[in-house]
Design a protein around this motif. Structure first.
Motif: not given
Length: 287
Positions: A55, A67, A225, A228, A246
């Motif tokens: 993330s 995740y 995701l 985010d 990420s």
């Protein structure tokens, strides 16, 4: 009996041998950080990589967070380093235990109760499973009926191996109140690896690594995701510098071994472990 398990320190990527770099190249784009020449900490014999994106909402000083979707198969690559420097790893195979455990101390202390409650609500289900058809390079994968969150298998440390796992619980199943919209609890995926002792038993610990995860209902991890990423993109350039990028994969960071028994064989007065495959060794393609 539950013990407190210390969390790994903030991840600091170390300089890796070229063989490991080449093996990781198709699966990750982590850029090597500049390190001090005085850093002489010996590298661990193995490295484990979860093929799932981290993330971007984790701050620089925080541990990575990944995740996962409930029930989806995710690959964990078990990569060896040049084992010539590790003379204590002399057995033909090593044994790895993969488990899903609670990240929070409060839930670690009540793990047995939490897992019994989950078993009661989900009879016949497991928290952690192996996807056998996709896994390669592993031998005798097994799961014990009383350890719903743990699997084990053998693999050749001279070669790389790959195990595909499925996490069947979701993070919100262990929240205190369930009125909808709760923030799910984080889990950890931990891999503990053992080599044989003089009696041929896999009891000599050689390496452990783990990472922090949250598990969502199917497709929920992808949505989270995306959310985010959108939140980070809306921040100013100055604020973005406070967050980690990420990465396409998650490197498990070294930690202490989980305090439970290192083998299902040590469990007495319990049902026999389910042996997915007792004789088949799944081949590993060249990387």
């Amino acid at each position: 009996m539950l013990f407190w398990h210390s969390q790994p320190e903030t991840y600091e990527q170390r300089t890796q041998p070229s063989s490991i770099r080449e093996a990781l190249a198709p699966f990750m784009k982590h850029e090597t950080k500049g390190l001090s020449a005085e850093n002489t900490i010996p590298l661990a014999p193995f490295q484990y990589v979860l093929c799932a994106a981290t993330s971007p909402a984790a701050k620089l000083q925080e541990e990575t967070l990944t995740y996962l979707n409930q029930g989806q198969s995710y690959e964990i690559r078990l990569l060896n380093r040049k084992l010539g420097a590790y003379s204590y790893i002399s057995s033909k195979c090593v044994k790895s235990l993969v488990r899903v455990v609670f990240h929070d101390l409060r839930l670690q202390y009540t793990e047995r109760t939490q897992l019994e409650g989950w078993r009661w609500n989900r009879p016949g289900d497991r928290i952690l499973d192996i996807d056998i058809p996709l896994s390669v390079g592993i031998i005798e994968p097994r799961a014990h009926p009383l350890q719903l969150n743990t699997i084990e298998f053998l693999w050749n440390p001279v070669k790389n191996a790959s195990v595909f796992i499925q996490v069947n619980c979701i993070s919100t199943e262990f929240t205190l109140r369930k009125h909808g919209g709760e923030k799910g609890v984080p889990f950890r995926i931990q891999v503990d690896t053992f080599t044989q002792n003089e009696h041929g038993e896999y009891l000599e610990h050689v390496h452990s690594s783990s990472c922090q995860i949250k598990v969502f209902k199917p497709k929920g991890a992808d949505r989270k995701l995306k959310i985010d990423r959108e939140k980070i993109e809306k921040k100013s350039l100055l604020d973005r510098e406070k967050y980690q990028p990420s990465y396409e994969t998650t490197i498990l960071t070294e930690c202490s071994p989980w305090p439970d028994s290192p083998s299902f064989n040590d469990m007495s007065n319990a049902p026999s472990a389910v042996c997915y495959s007792s004789t088949t060794s799944y081949g590993f393609t060249d990387m």
